[in-house]
Design a protein around this motif. Structure first.
Motif, PDB file in Angstrom:
ATOM      1  N   LEU A  33       1.483-106.451  15.392  1.00 41.77           N
ATOM      2  CA  LEU A  33       1.781-107.061  16.690  1.00 41.77           C
ATOM      3  C   LEU A  33       1.353-106.141  17.826  1.00 41.77           C
ATOM      4  O   LEU A  33       0.839-106.599  18.854  1.00 41.77           O
ATOM      5  N   MET A  34       1.578-104.840  17.647  1.00 45.81           N
ATOM      6  CA  MET A  34       1.147-103.884  18.662  1.00 45.81           C
ATOM      7  C   MET A  34      -0.368-103.913  18.810  1.00 45.81           C
ATOM      8  O   MET A  34      -0.906-103.847  19.910  1.00 45.81           O
ATOM      9  N   GLY A  35      -1.054-104.062  17.695  1.00 42.33           N
ATOM     10  CA  GLY A  35      -2.508-104.120  17.731  1.00 42.33           C
ATOM     11  C   GLY A  35      -3.026-105.353  18.430  1.00 42.33           C
ATOM     12  O   GLY A  35      -4.139-105.369  18.948  1.00 42.33           O
ATOM     13  N   GLU A  36      -2.213-106.413  18.461  1.00 40.44           N
ATOM     14  CA  GLU A  36      -2.624-107.636  19.126  1.00 40.44           C
ATOM     15  C   GLU A  36      -2.294-107.625  20.614  1.00 40.44           C
ATOM     16  O   GLU A  36      -2.470-108.627  21.305  1.00 40.44           O
ATOM     17  N   GLY A  37      -1.746-106.506  21.098  1.00 39.91           N
ATOM     18  CA  GLY A  37      -1.603-106.347  22.536  1.00 39.91           C
ATOM     19  C   GLY A  37      -0.227-106.579  23.097  1.00 39.91           C
ATOM     20  O   GLY A  37       0.004-106.380  24.286  1.00 39.91           O
ATOM     21  N   LEU A  38       0.747-106.997  22.272  1.00 32.83           N
ATOM     22  CA  LEU A  38       2.069-107.290  22.808  1.00 32.83           C
ATOM     23  C   LEU A  38       2.745-106.031  23.317  1.00 32.83           C
ATOM     24  O   LEU A  38       3.270-105.998  24.423  1.00 32.83           O
ATOM     25  N   THR A 217       2.002-115.117  24.014  1.00 35.81           N
ATOM     26  CA  THR A 217       1.581-116.401  23.478  1.00 35.81           C
ATOM     27  C   THR A 217       2.584-116.892  22.439  1.00 35.81           C
ATOM     28  O   THR A 217       3.393-116.119  21.922  1.00 35.81           O
ATOM     29  N   ALA A 218       2.509-118.180  22.130  1.00 38.51           N
ATOM     30  CA  ALA A 218       3.449-118.768  21.177  1.00 38.51           C
ATOM     31  C   ALA A 218       3.340-118.104  19.809  1.00 38.51           C
ATOM     32  O   ALA A 218       4.343-117.884  19.121  1.00 38.51           O
TER      33      ALA A 218
END
Length: 358
Positions: A33-38, A217-218
């Motif tokens: 999740l961190m890698g996806e920018g959150l 995002t959802a």
């Protein structure tokens, strides 16, 4: 009354190991999740959503289990312990963790977070007078050493001195939380864990938005809530159940195997390579867990009269009559009276064996 009987010392260890597995497994997915920018935009928002997933999911489970809203049933004298646990573990601990991560490399942070098990045990032994012996101390030392080997920074250094201090403060907060939670561990584990999740989730999510975080995002939102429900929610429920049966120091020691679980999952699922350091850590942790599982603590001890309520079977410690119609189903939950009792058997420092040792 005086008699001798045997009990399964291993049964109470499984919730602690289950808590470690769920929490450790959540780490690689949280990293995704961190890698996806959150977390790149707001680590507070990620922490808040993980805790909200825990609190909302456990509250829903409790509503389904009880078929509607019912009072928590927490005795009045236990509310201060729960509020203290929520304050230290659900509010101060996550805040200090975020400060520490902002000023420390990931490897150094992982190393410092192993302090939680040590501080938990030290507080349990010195402040709350929980029993221990050399076998348990050695086992915990091996488990913590395994975590330290696994997370050794390999030359990385923290950016500033405030990082390690904040991380040490977070570990101290969670150690206090663990010991305070033990005081209420006989009560409803879903309520205890759900309350922590809701408070921590609301505080950290509010901080995230206050600091300018955008709504995720959802897909990211649902993923964070699910990871939080499993890795923070159900894990904490099992942790509370383990506190009830093992005591604080032993539960904390088992739980400190979580870094190894996360590393193993990273290898199996995400294909990260292994090395001799990984397998050395595995050997140390396995030796420590074996020392705990093979512990045999037995002596003559006395039980004082006690009135409380929790899920129980009619074993040697629960020989009481019922003032209501009972269908014979066990385990069951109700307020019950313990009379004075003296006997000898193998036991952990559970909710019925918090006696001094001389």
């Amino acid at each position: 009354m005086r008699h001798t009987h045997s009990v399964s010392l291993h049964r109470a260890a499984w919730p602690a190991l289950g808590a470690a597995i769920l929490f450790g497994a959540s780490t690689p997915f949280a990293k995704q999740l961190m890698g996806e920018g959150l977390a790149a935009t707001s680590p507070f928002l990620l922490a808040g959503l993980l805790y909200l997933g825990s609190g909302l999911g456990l509250t829903l489970l409790r509503l389904l289990r009880d078929r509607g809203w019912k009072p928590a049933g927490l005795p009045p004298q236990e509310w201060p312990w729960l509020l203290g646990a929520i304050t230290f573990g659900g509010v101060l601990g996550p805040l200090l963790l975020m400060v520490g991560l902002a000023h420390t490399t990931a490897a150094t942070a992982s190393l410092f977070l192993n302090l939680e098990a040590v501080l938990t045990a030290v507080l349990a032994w010195l402040v709350f007078r929980e029993s221990t012996d050399r076998r348990i101390v050695l086992g915990m030392a091996l488990i913590v050493a395994g975590g330290a080997v696994l997370a050794w920074p390999g030359g990385d250094a923290s950016v500033s001195g405030i990082g390690p201090l904040a991380l040490a403060g977070a570990c101290l907060c969670w150690a206090i939380d663990n010991n305070l939670t033990r005081k209420v561990s006989a009560s409803d584990a879903l309520f205890i864990a759900g309350s922590k999740g809701l408070v921590a989730g609301c505080v950290n999510t509010a901080l995230g938005f206050a600091l300018g975080a955008a709504w995720p995002t959802a897909g990211l939102l649902s993923s964070a809530l699910l990871v939080g429900f499993l890795g923070y929610g159900l894990s904490l429920v099992l942790f509370v159940l383990a506190l009830r049966g093992l005591g604080t120091a032993r539960t904390g020691a088992y739980f400190s195997t979580a870094p190894f679980v996360g590393a193993l999952l990273s290898v199996v699922v995400f294909g990260e390579p292994t090395n001799t350091v990984f397998w050395a850590a595995a050997a140390l942790m396995a030796a420590g867990v074996w020392l705990h599982l093979s512990e045999h603590h037995a002596h003559d001890h006395a039980h004082d009269a006690l009135l409380h309520g929790h899920s129980h079977r009619h074993d040697a410690h629960h020989q009481h009559s019922h003032a209501f119609a009972w269908d014979g189903v066990e385990p069951h939950t109700h307020a019950h009276q313990h009379t004075t009792l003296q006997h000898s058997h193998a036991h952990f420092p559970d909710i019925h064996h918090r006696h001094p040792h001389f």
